[in-house]
Design an enzyme around this catalytic site. Structure first.
Site, PDB file in Angstrom:
ATOM      1  CB  SER A   5      -4.960  34.515  45.195  1.00 42.63           C
ATOM      2  OG  SER A   5      -4.525  35.482  45.092  1.00 42.63           O
ATOM      3  CG  ASP A 218      -3.694  39.915  45.645  1.00 46.44           C
ATOM      4  OD1 ASP A 218      -3.108  40.266  46.986  1.00 46.44           O
ATOM      5  OD2 ASP A 218      -3.296  38.777  45.569  1.00 46.44           O
ATOM      6  CG  ASP A 222      -1.737  37.703  49.155  1.00 46.73           C
ATOM      7  OD1 ASP A 222      -1.671  38.110  47.969  1.00 46.73           O
ATOM      8  OD2 ASP A 222      -0.852  35.975  49.090  1.00 46.73           O
ATOM      9  CB  ALA A 313       9.707  40.634  40.709  1.00 52.28           C
ATOM     10  CB  SER A 439       2.751  27.747  36.058  1.00 49.20           C
ATOM     11  OG  SER A 439       1.841  28.657  36.860  1.00 49.20           O
ATOM     12  CB  THR A 441      -0.532  28.987  40.317  1.00 47.26           C
ATOM     13  OG1 THR A 441       0.037  29.569  39.244  1.00 47.26           O
ATOM     14  CG2 THR A 441      -0.078  28.759  41.614  1.00 47.26           C
TER      15      THR A 441
HETATM   16  C1  LIG Z   1       5.816  34.675  37.764  1.00 48.70           C
HETATM   17  C2  LIG Z   1       4.922  34.613  39.087  1.00 48.70           C
HETATM   18  O1  LIG Z   1       4.753  35.540  39.222  1.00 48.70           O
HETATM   19  N1  LIG Z   1       4.347  33.625  39.295  1.00 48.70           N
HETATM   20  C3  LIG Z   1       3.853  33.497  40.813  1.00 48.70           C
HETATM   21  C4  LIG Z   1       2.408  32.130  40.534  1.00 48.70           C
HETATM   22  O2  LIG Z   1       3.358  30.847  39.716  1.00 48.70           O
HETATM   23  P1  LIG Z   1       3.708  30.172  38.929  1.00 48.70           P
HETATM   24  O3  LIG Z   1       3.823  29.456  39.491  1.00 48.70           O
HETATM   25  O4  LIG Z   1       4.449  30.875  38.833  1.00 48.70           O
HETATM   26  O5  LIG Z   1       2.153  29.700  38.358  1.00 48.70           O
HETATM   27  O6  LIG Z   1       2.083  32.630  41.410  1.00 48.70           O
HETATM   28  C5  LIG Z   1       2.715  31.749  42.727  1.00 48.70           C
HETATM   29  C6  LIG Z   1       0.591  32.116  43.951  1.00 48.70           C
HETATM   30  O7  LIG Z   1       0.103  33.399  43.364  1.00 48.70           O
HETATM   31  C7  LIG Z   1       2.968  33.260  42.943  1.00 48.70           C
HETATM   32  O8  LIG Z   1       4.008  32.768  44.202  1.00 48.70           O
HETATM   33  C8  LIG Z   1       4.839  32.937  41.931  1.00 48.70           C
HETATM   34  O9  LIG Z   1       5.307  34.422  41.853  1.00 48.70           O
HETATM   35 MG   LIG Z   2      -2.944  37.216  46.792  1.00 44.06          MG
END
Ligand SMILES: CC(=O)N[C@H]1[C@@H](OP(=O)(O)O)O[C@H](CO)[C@@H](O)[C@@H]1O
Ligand SMILES: [Mg+2]
Length: 469
Positions: A5, A218, A222, A313, A439, A441
């Site tokens: 991504s 991106d 997506d 967002a 987070s 991720t």
């Molecule tokens: C604040 C933020 O933008 N968080 C992102 C990010 O997730 P986190 O759980 O915040 O790491 O990655 C996700 C996958 O791409 C996306 O769905 C999400 O919106």
């Molecule tokens: Mg993506």
């Protein structure tokens, strides 16, 4: 889908798609994780065999897997490894080469709905381009709306957008930029939706003309955000929240003008949605729901409505129509030429939107259609509501698993007492909101703050971040 991504060029990863083209059912993530972490080939074999037994996989049934990748340097080798594995376990497979993530979602749904009364389309890339462009061309009939410049993050969205361009009529001019997929190091570098959203500024390669439309995708297309500069060269972001409000109010108007009644439209957001966007939607009389971060949660919540609009967002999102809503739309008998025209538009909107997953190309065409129908320049779109100034920070912590949340991640339950300290800080500012969550991720904790002025939002974010130390 082999992709990482919006992440740096050296990363790579995999996104798994469910039979109906939606995101993988969460309970299966654990099996994938266990397989990925198995320590030897023998351990992979044993776990795989266990899963076969657990799910009572019948011999003689030949499963089918389709795959594709983004344009990373490591993608071909990973695709080959995947192909070898599929051959080893006797799966019928087909590669689609370089594709956007949403294109692969589309093809999966088409393959598994072929020949049913809810067939989604032709299971080819050509079928994808045809479905989107046919709907777009009809919606843009006799309309024109100038130029949109699209930054493709030097990812797979570039070639896909060039292909899409060949299918759409000349109602808009699409200028494709940052579409160098040969220089691997350029992927997502100083370009793309994540860069623009995080830094709240133009990609350095774009010199923006006042009031012209710009968008960034991106690395796997997506996600999309729009932006423009005003007459004083000030940058304005039109993010996922702005796309959600624009789409929901446009679809609401079409439903109303088509004479369809008792039709529920809901907007699904996360805690990162700007407070002004939520207030605006509620003022329009539409329900809003807040879910935890991550598209799977939003998608699930959106299924509760006849039409569920969901966006993060950061520009991940789409619009879902329930099957009974689609049936009502397609069977509705209009009672006037005006109703007939709104109904035709509504039917085309359901075809234009990729309902399997958020799709930057489909979302791009959707926004272009709505702006053309409303005859809106980006500043008029932006004027629906003014974003509250906000700041997103991340903090490295010893163990992010210590942070536990509730209320759609808007409040911490652990570490004990921290939420009270955050609340006390928030109470010192006007129109303020702040929350902390781990987070899903990255190995960090995210801090979000919103307040009446930019200085206060930044200060609040810093103070909350300091509490984490
Ligand atoms: C604040 C933020 O933008 N968080 C992102 C990010 O997730 P986190 O759980 O915040 O790491 O990655 C996700 C996958 O791409 C996306 O769905 C999400 O919106
Ligand atoms: Mg993506």
């Amino acid at each position: 889908m082999i992709t990482a991504s919006h992440n740096p060029p050296a990363d790579n990863g995999v996104k798994l798609i469910d039979p109906l083209g939606e995101m993988l059912e969460s309970s299966w993530e654990a099996y994938g994780t266990a397989l990925a972490n198995a320590e030897s080939d023998q351990a992979v074999y044993e776990y795989y065999t266990q899963l076969e037994q657990k799910f009572n996989i019948r011999e003689g049934v030949v499963p089918q897997v389709i795959y594709g990748s983004d344009t990373r340097e490591s993608s071909p080798a990973l695709v080959q490894a995947l192909k070898d594995a599929l051959d080893a376990v006797g799966v019928k497979s087909q590669g689609f080469g370089y594709v956007t993530t949403p294109q692969l979602h589309y093809i999966v749904r088409c393959l598994n709905t072929q020949g049913t009364d809810h067939a989604y389309g032709e299971p080819t890339l050509e079928g994808y381009y045809k479905k989107l462009s046919t709907a777009f061309n009809q919606l843009m009939n006799n309309r024109s709306n100038g130029t949109v410049t699209v930054d493709c993050a030097n990812g797979v969205g570039g070639p896909a957008l060039r292909e899409l361009q060949k299918h759409i009529n000349n109602s808009i001019e699409v200028v494709v930029t940052n579409d160098d997929t040969e220089t691997f190091s350029k992927l997502n570098s100083h370009s793309g939706a994540d860069y623009v959203k995080t830094n709240q500024r133009l990609p350095p390669s774009v010199s923006a003309k006042p009031l012209a439309r710009y968008a960034s995708l991106d690395g796997d297309a997506d996600r999309i955000v729009y932006y423009y500069v005003d007459k004083n060269s000030i940058f304005h972001l039109l993010d996922g929240d702005k796309i959600a409000t624009l789409s929901a109010s446009f679809i609401g108007d079409l439903v109303h003008h088509a004479g369809i009644t008792d039709f529920s439209i809901g907007v699904v957001q996360t805690a990162y949605a700007n407070g002004s966007s939520t207030a605006y939607i509620e003022k329009q009389g539409l329900p809003t729901v807040c879910t935890p971060t991550g598209v799977k949660h939003l998608h699930h919540a959106a299924l509760a409505y006849d039409c569920g609009v969901y966006f993060e967002a950061n520009g991940h999102g789409t619009v879902l129509f329930s099957s009974s809503a689609l049936q009502r739309i397609f069977e509705h008998a209009p009672e006037s030429p005006a109703q007939a025209s709104a109904l035709t538009h509504l039917k085309n909107i359901t075809e234009l939107i990729n309902q399997t997953v958020g799709d930057a190309l489909s979302d791009l065409l959707l926004v272009e259609v709505i702006l053309a129908h409303k005859d809106w320049t980006p500043d008029l779109w932006d004027a629906c509501y003014t974003d509250l100034p906000n700041k997103l920070e991340k903090a490295e912590v010893a163990d992010r698993n210590m942070y536990k949340t509730t209320d759609a991640e808007r409040k911490l339950t652990h570490p004990a007492g921290l939420q009270d300290q955050i609340d006390a800080l928030v109470g010192k500012y006007e129109q303020a909101r702040s929350f902390v969550r781990p987070s899903g991720t990255e190995n960090v904790v995210r801090v979000y703050a919103e307040a009446a002025t930019k200085t206060e939002a930044d200060e609040l974010a810093q103070k909350v971040k300091a509490l984490l130390k």
